[in-house]
Design a protein around this motif. Sequence first.
Motif, mmCIF file in Angstrom:
data_model
loop_
_atom_site.group_PDB
_atom_site.id
_atom_site.type_symbol
_atom_site.label_atom_id
_atom_site.label_comp_id
_atom_site.label_asym_id
_atom_site.label_seq_id
_atom_site.Cartn_x
_atom_site.Cartn_y
_atom_site.Cartn_z
ATOM 1 N N ALA A 53 0.830 -1.209 0.000
ATOM 2 C CA ALA A 53 0.000 0.000 0.000
ATOM 3 C C ALA A 53 0.862 1.255 0.000
ATOM 4 O O ALA A 53 0.567 2.224 -0.710
ATOM 5 N N GLN A 54 1.935 1.252 0.758
ATOM 6 C CA GLN A 54 2.833 2.412 0.796
ATOM 7 C C GLN A 54 3.545 2.578 -0.551
ATOM 8 O O GLN A 54 3.753 3.701 -1.015
ATOM 9 N N THR B 84 4.102 5.699 -5.536
ATOM 10 C CA THR B 84 4.084 5.725 -7.006
ATOM 11 C C THR B 84 2.988 6.645 -7.521
ATOM 12 O O THR B 84 3.198 7.411 -8.467
ATOM 13 N N PHE B 85 1.811 6.610 -6.889
ATOM 14 C CA PHE B 85 0.695 7.478 -7.289
ATOM 15 C C PHE B 85 1.080 8.945 -7.161
ATOM 16 O O PHE B 85 0.834 9.748 -8.064
ATOM 17 N N PHE B 86 1.707 9.318 -6.033
ATOM 18 C CA PHE B 86 2.079 10.716 -5.834
ATOM 19 C C PHE B 86 3.199 11.149 -6.782
ATOM 20 O O PHE B 86 3.225 12.296 -7.225
ATOM 21 N N LEU C 85 4.290 14.436 -11.585
ATOM 22 C CA LEU C 85 4.734 14.496 -12.974
ATOM 23 C C LEU C 85 3.635 15.068 -13.879
ATOM 24 O O LEU C 85 3.895 15.953 -14.704
ATOM 25 N N VAL C 86 2.417 14.597 -13.709
ATOM 26 C CA VAL C 86 1.292 15.095 -14.518
ATOM 27 C C VAL C 86 1.060 16.574 -14.237
ATOM 28 O O VAL C 86 0.852 17.375 -15.158
#
Length: 139
Positions: free
Chosen positions: A7-8, A13-15, A20-21
């Motif tokens: 989960a961490q 990775t999501f952040f 980047l986006v």
Amino acid sequence: MEAQTFAQSVKATFFRILKLVFGVSLVMGVAVFSFYYWGVYDEGLRAGTVLRISKKGMLFKTYEGQLNIQTFGALKNVNPIMESFDFSVEPDNEQAIKDLESVALSGERVNLHYIKRYAIFPWRGDTKYFITRVERLSQ
């Protein structure tokens, strides 16, 4: 060093992807704004007599004017058609503003050199056409 849980790892990775986006979107937004703000679509010249030049606006004061252009048809003995050309003048172009005020009072014929921009911004003017230089014609 502590081992990350699944989960961490997904959260990190999501952040990273979100940053980047956001960064790419910000750079693209600045590039598009710069293109529309400073980009010149057309350069040209219009001849006629200046009907009016005025400083107008409530929040943003801009210089706006109108040029009277006489166009002639292909038929002989036909009266010329009155056509007008609306334009703006950037406030930092003081020489053009002085020249336009002078020729509007005298009614003399002038050549207006202009540029056409891609977009209208309220602090710049009401039109996409901006006068860069006023050329007085000798009569």
